[in-house]
Design an enzyme around this catalytic site. Structure first.
Site, PDB file in Angstrom:
ATOM      1  N   VAL A   1       1.862   3.595   1.961  1.00  0.00           N
ATOM      2  CA  VAL A   1       2.811   4.011   3.001  1.00  0.00           C
ATOM      3  C   VAL A   1       3.889   2.974   3.288  1.00  0.00           C
ATOM      4  O   VAL A   1       4.752   3.199   4.134  1.00  0.00           O
ATOM      5  CB  VAL A   1       2.073   4.364   4.313  1.00  0.00           C
ATOM      6  CG1 VAL A   1       1.045   5.448   4.080  1.00  0.00           C
ATOM      7  CG2 VAL A   1       1.439   3.129   4.948  1.00  0.00           C
ATOM      8  N   LYS A   2       3.867   1.844   2.593  1.00  0.00           N
ATOM      9  CA  LYS A   2       4.820   0.786   2.882  1.00  0.00           C
ATOM     10  C   LYS A   2       6.183   1.075   2.241  1.00  0.00           C
ATOM     11  O   LYS A   2       6.320   1.922   1.360  1.00  0.00           O
ATOM     12  CB  LYS A   2       4.281  -0.560   2.397  1.00  0.00           C
ATOM     13  CG  LYS A   2       2.976  -0.977   3.075  1.00  0.00           C
ATOM     14  CD  LYS A   2       3.106  -1.046   4.578  1.00  0.00           C
ATOM     15  CE  LYS A   2       1.926  -1.729   5.263  1.00  0.00           C
ATOM     16  NZ  LYS A   2       0.657  -1.010   5.091  1.00  0.00           N
ATOM     17  N   ASN A   3       7.210   0.336   2.662  1.00  0.00           N
ATOM     18  CA  ASN A   3       8.549   0.530   2.092  1.00  0.00           C
ATOM     19  C   ASN A   3       8.560   0.250   0.592  1.00  0.00           C
ATOM     20  O   ASN A   3       9.219   0.946  -0.177  1.00  0.00           O
ATOM     21  CB  ASN A   3       9.563  -0.369   2.793  1.00  0.00           C
ATOM     22  CG  ASN A   3       9.868   0.082   4.207  1.00  0.00           C
ATOM     23  OD1 ASN A   3       9.032   0.683   4.869  1.00  0.00           O
ATOM     24  ND2 ASN A   3      11.071  -0.212   4.670  1.00  0.00           N
TER      25      ASN A   3
ATOM     26  N   GLY B   1       0.818  -1.205   0.000  1.00  0.00           N
ATOM     27  CA  GLY B   1       0.000   0.000   0.000  1.00  0.00           C
ATOM     28  C   GLY B   1       0.852   1.253   0.000  1.00  0.00           C
ATOM     29  O   GLY B   1       2.082   1.200   0.119  1.00  0.00           O
TER      30      GLY B   1
ATOM     31  N   ASN C   1       5.978   0.455  -2.135  1.00  0.00           N
ATOM     32  CA  ASN C   1       4.633   1.013  -2.142  1.00  0.00           C
ATOM     33  C   ASN C   1       4.126   1.353  -3.535  1.00  0.00           C
ATOM     34  O   ASN C   1       4.813   1.944  -4.346  1.00  0.00           O
ATOM     35  CB  ASN C   1       4.579   2.255  -1.254  1.00  0.00           C
ATOM     36  CG  ASN C   1       5.614   3.304  -1.618  1.00  0.00           C
ATOM     37  OD1 ASN C   1       6.702   3.004  -2.094  1.00  0.00           O
ATOM     38  ND2 ASN C   1       5.287   4.560  -1.403  1.00  0.00           N
TER      39      ASN C   1
END
Length: 369
Positions: A185-187, A183, A189
């Site tokens: 906000v993930k590393n 998603g 993304n």
């Protein structure tokens, strides 16, 4: 100076040209699903994680649910999960038809307490979901031993841990299935919801490949009932561009984490995140500190324009949804205390020196250091 907890705009210029060129090719053909970018991303992800199979799916939540179904978890089964995980872990278990069993966390690595896991095992226990919180690998040996001894399926929720390693092996490859959210906000993304599942198990891989497309093995030939959980071509273009930069981005996070550790060690009652040591390589999805004055520190930083976050304010067994579902009231004091003490400070690859100094100065000022 205002310092955001995360700024998604900053890395876009670095990949914009590459992504927009890829999008133009996609829109020229209008092959929006199951195209060459999805296939390429899956091959590239399998190489990155050093696993045989990787499949793009619609979200990290769907990755967990598909993993459980592909591993044969269903009605009447119990699945153990640590209390400090995310609600998606519970949702996936319920959607699979199984019953969640929440256990106490272990403070050092933020994973499930092995003794609590042992105590929770019954004849109905079929699987264990472990969550690598904030990008820190949990201590895996006792968990792997428990799963082997009791014949449990291990599923890794690695949604915070893209690229993290334990003893030289990528997180997500220790269990039968590794699940990742990709998603915004993930590393790793996408520009919207996206997910990834990885496995070395051929039978599980077959099920994962087709569960996400209604069990359709050939056009209009449905070998089993599945779901619609597809990673589209536009998001695959984005994830390919970002996967190529992931190791470098993770290294920048580690550098900022090391700077934070040096600057905040011994300040007040701050408890800093787990150190990597020789066995772990963390990727610092979040830099989460703990203090008995969490709420006061959060307010102090907010007044100075510094963004913070709480992940998560309540453990899984204290959520209203848990009570509404009729699950038993639990007392898990460690997880409950950690939830009240935890606060995420700004950390992302594009953080600037002046922003870092602003955060450190404010935290130290709060504690009078």
């Amino acid at each position: 100076m205002a310092v955001p907890l995360l700024d998604l705009k900053r890395d876009w210029p670095e990949i914009r040209e590459e992504v927009e060129a890829g999008w133009r090719k996609v829109t020229e053909t209008m092959r929006l699903l199951n195209g060459e970018n999805l296939l390429a991303f899956e091959e590239e992800a399998a190489r990155f994680f050093r696993t045989k199979y990787a499949f793009g799916v619609g979200s990290g939540t769907e990755a967990l649910w598909l993993a459980l179904i592909a591993c044969g978890i269903g009605q009447g089964d119990e699945v153990i999960v640590q209390a400090n995980g995310f609600v998606a872990d519970i949702e996936a278990i319920l959607w699979a038809g199984a019953r969640p069993v929440v256990v106490e966390m272990e403070e050092d690595s933020l994973g499930p307490d092995p003794e609590a896991v042992k105590a929770a095992i019954t004849p109905r226990t079929k699987a264990l979901i472990v969550v690598h919180m904030y990008g820190h690998p949990i201590t895996l040996e006792p968990i792997l031993e428990i799963c082997e001894r009791h014949g449990l399926v291990l599923i890794e929720d690695a949604s915070h841990a893209h690229g993290a390693e334990y003893r030289g092996q990528k997180i997500g490859t220790f269990g039968k299935v590794g699940c990742f959210s990709c998603g915004p906000v993930k590393n790793l993304n996408a520009l919207g919801d996206a997910g990834l599942v990885i496995t070395d198990d051929e039978e599980v891989a077959f099920k994962l490949r087709y569960l996400r497309v209604h069990g359709q093995v050939k056009k209009n030939e449905h070998h089993f009932y599945g779901f619609n959980s597809r990673l589209d071509e536009l998001q695959a273009v984005v994830l390919r561009a970002r996967l190529r930069r992931l190791s470098e981005q993770n290294e920048r996070r580690r550098q900022w984490a090391a700077r934070y550790r040096e600057a905040l060690s011994g300040v007040g009652d701050l408890r800093l995140p787990p150190e990597d040591g020789s066995e772990r390589i963390s990727v610092y999805h979040r830099f989460v500190v703990r203090t008995s004055q969490r709420d006061e520190l959060m307010t102090f930083l907010k007044e100075r324009g510094i963004g913070t976050g709480i992940y998560y304010p309540e453990p899984l067994h204290r959520q209203k949804a848990w009570r509404e579902a009729g699950f038993p009231e639990l007392s898990l004091p460690r997880s409950e205390r950690v939830a009240k003490e935890s606060l995420a400070l700004p950390i992302f690859p594009e953080l600037t020196e002046s922003e870092f100094e602003e955060v450190v100065s404010a935290v130290r000022a709060f504690f009078g250091a």
